[in-house]
Design a protein around this motif. Structure first.
Motif, PDB file in Angstrom:
ATOM      1  N   SER B  70       0.854  -1.181   0.000  1.00  0.00           N
ATOM      2  CA  SER B  70       0.000   0.000   0.000  1.00  0.00           C
ATOM      3  C   SER B  70       0.886   1.224   0.000  1.00  0.00           C
ATOM      4  O   SER B  70       2.026   1.187   0.456  1.00  0.00           O
ATOM      5  N   ARG B  72       0.644   5.805   0.222  1.00  0.00           N
ATOM      6  CA  ARG B  72      -0.174   7.014   0.288  1.00  0.00           C
ATOM      7  C   ARG B  72       0.507   8.098  -0.535  1.00  0.00           C
ATOM      8  O   ARG B  72       1.709   8.251  -0.471  1.00  0.00           O
ATOM      9  N   ALA B  78      -0.901  14.177  -5.307  1.00  0.00           N
ATOM     10  CA  ALA B  78      -2.286  13.899  -5.697  1.00  0.00           C
ATOM     11  C   ALA B  78      -2.811  15.042  -6.562  1.00  0.00           C
ATOM     12  O   ALA B  78      -3.478  14.836  -7.579  1.00  0.00           O
ATOM     13  N   HIS B  85      -9.834  11.204  -5.871  1.00  0.00           N
ATOM     14  CA  HIS B  85     -10.204   9.955  -5.216  1.00  0.00           C
ATOM     15  C   HIS B  85      -9.224   8.863  -5.584  1.00  0.00           C
ATOM     16  O   HIS B  85      -8.778   8.785  -6.714  1.00  0.00           O
ATOM     17  N   ALA B  86      -8.939   7.979  -4.638  1.00  0.00           N
ATOM     18  CA  ALA B  86      -7.989   6.897  -4.889  1.00  0.00           C
ATOM     19  C   ALA B  86      -8.444   6.005  -6.038  1.00  0.00           C
ATOM     20  O   ALA B  86      -7.631   5.452  -6.751  1.00  0.00           O
ATOM     21  N   GLU B  87      -9.758   5.889  -6.239  1.00  0.00           N
ATOM     22  CA  GLU B  87     -10.251   4.986  -7.296  1.00  0.00           C
ATOM     23  C   GLU B  87      -9.831   5.428  -8.686  1.00  0.00           C
ATOM     24  O   GLU B  87      -9.848   4.639  -9.605  1.00  0.00           O
ATOM     25  N   ASN B 115      -3.292   8.425 -13.382  1.00  0.00           N
ATOM     26  CA  ASN B 115      -4.673   8.900 -13.343  1.00  0.00           C
ATOM     27  C   ASN B 115      -5.248   8.603 -14.715  1.00  0.00           C
ATOM     28  O   ASN B 115      -5.012   9.335 -15.684  1.00  0.00           O
ATOM     29  N   ASP B 161       1.214   2.343   6.082  1.00  0.00           N
ATOM     30  CA  ASP B 161       1.176   2.838   4.709  1.00  0.00           C
ATOM     31  C   ASP B 161       2.468   3.574   4.391  1.00  0.00           C
ATOM     32  O   ASP B 161       2.944   4.368   5.177  1.00  0.00           O
TER      33      ASP B 161
END
Lengths: 85, 166
Positions: B70, B72, B78, B85-87, B115, B161
């Motif tokens: 995992s 972050r 980001a 969103h992480a998705e 992305n 994480d």
């Protein structure tokens, strides 16, 4: 290499958009603050060099046998499954 | 446009499939445009440079190698990738393939984050020290399987994480 001497809170400009500030000096450690545009990557040198070196190694030099690679993974995964049973 | 690729031979690539790296793969700062190539029967994907058909990286989803993987993203990263969103993010790690294929290693310390919606990507460097650049893929998979078996007999434990950044 240009060598400059700075005291705490003094700064250096690199080009128009990169600034390095001496935030704190404690013993033999210097804490540096760095302002730079987003597309300029900033890393500790040894980390950067390690990643860079590994990327160079990883860049394909010749065609690869994708099937053979997947076979190796599948073998590993199926032996995991048989362990679970 | 057509590219002669190391992974899949001659490939047709459309402009809208091109992914833009905000800064290049480390060590390859001049190459910012790649396409992600894959086929049905393989777990691997291939990051193919559009502007140098000889530049290709082998990618794999890190959780296939280490199931507990995992990471972050820092807020800055980001934002740089337009990720709310992480998705919207796909995470891949670069695989190094030596002459003896079974010795292949994966760089878990510097994943490539994509992305997909906005076709933006970046290789980020994770600060956490329990990932490094050369994890032996087959050994990791063995170890993951072993740990999954062991953990299924304990209650849930918190996982650490890895944070991106310097």
């Amino acid at each position: 290499m240009l060598v400059l001497t700075r005291k705490t809170d003094q700064a250096i400009m690199i080009g128009d958009s990169i600034k390095i500030v001496v935030v704190e000096i404690r013993g033999d450690q210097v804490k540096l603050g760095i302002e730079a545009p987003r597309d300029v990557a900033i890393y500790r040198r040894e980390v950067y060099e390690d990643i860079q070196r590994e990327n160079q190694r990883a860049a394909l030099k010749k065609p690869i046998n994708v099937e053979a690679l997947d076979e190796l993974l599948q073998q590993e995964r199926s032996s995991e499954d048989s362990k679970k049973e | 446009m057509k590219l002669e690729t190391a992974a899949f031979g001659l490939v047709e690539v459309k402009e809208h499939e091109v992914i833009h790296f905000t800064s290049g793969i480390l060590g390859f700062p001049d190459f910012r445009r790649y396409v992600l190539l894959t086929q049905e029967n393989t777990l691997f994907k291939f990051l193919q440079a559009v502007d140098d058909q000889e530049l290709t990286f082998v990618l794999i989803m890190p959780e296939l190698v280490r199931s507990s993987y995992s990471c972050r993203l820092s807020e800055e990263h980001a934002e740089e990738l337009g990720l709310e969103h992480a998705e919207h993010a796909e995470v891949y790690c670069i695989v190094t393939i030596p002459d003896n294929l079974a010795d292949m290693t994966v760089n878990l310390q510097a994943p490539v984050i994509i992305n997909v919606k906005q076709r933006l990507a970046k290789q980020v460097v994770l600060m956490d020290s329990h990932y490094h650049t050369r994890h032996n893929v087959l050994e990791e998979m063995q170890q993951s399987a072993f740990e999954q078996k062991r953990e299924s007999s304990y209650s849930d434990q918190p996982t650490r994480d890895a944070q991106s950044g310097v």
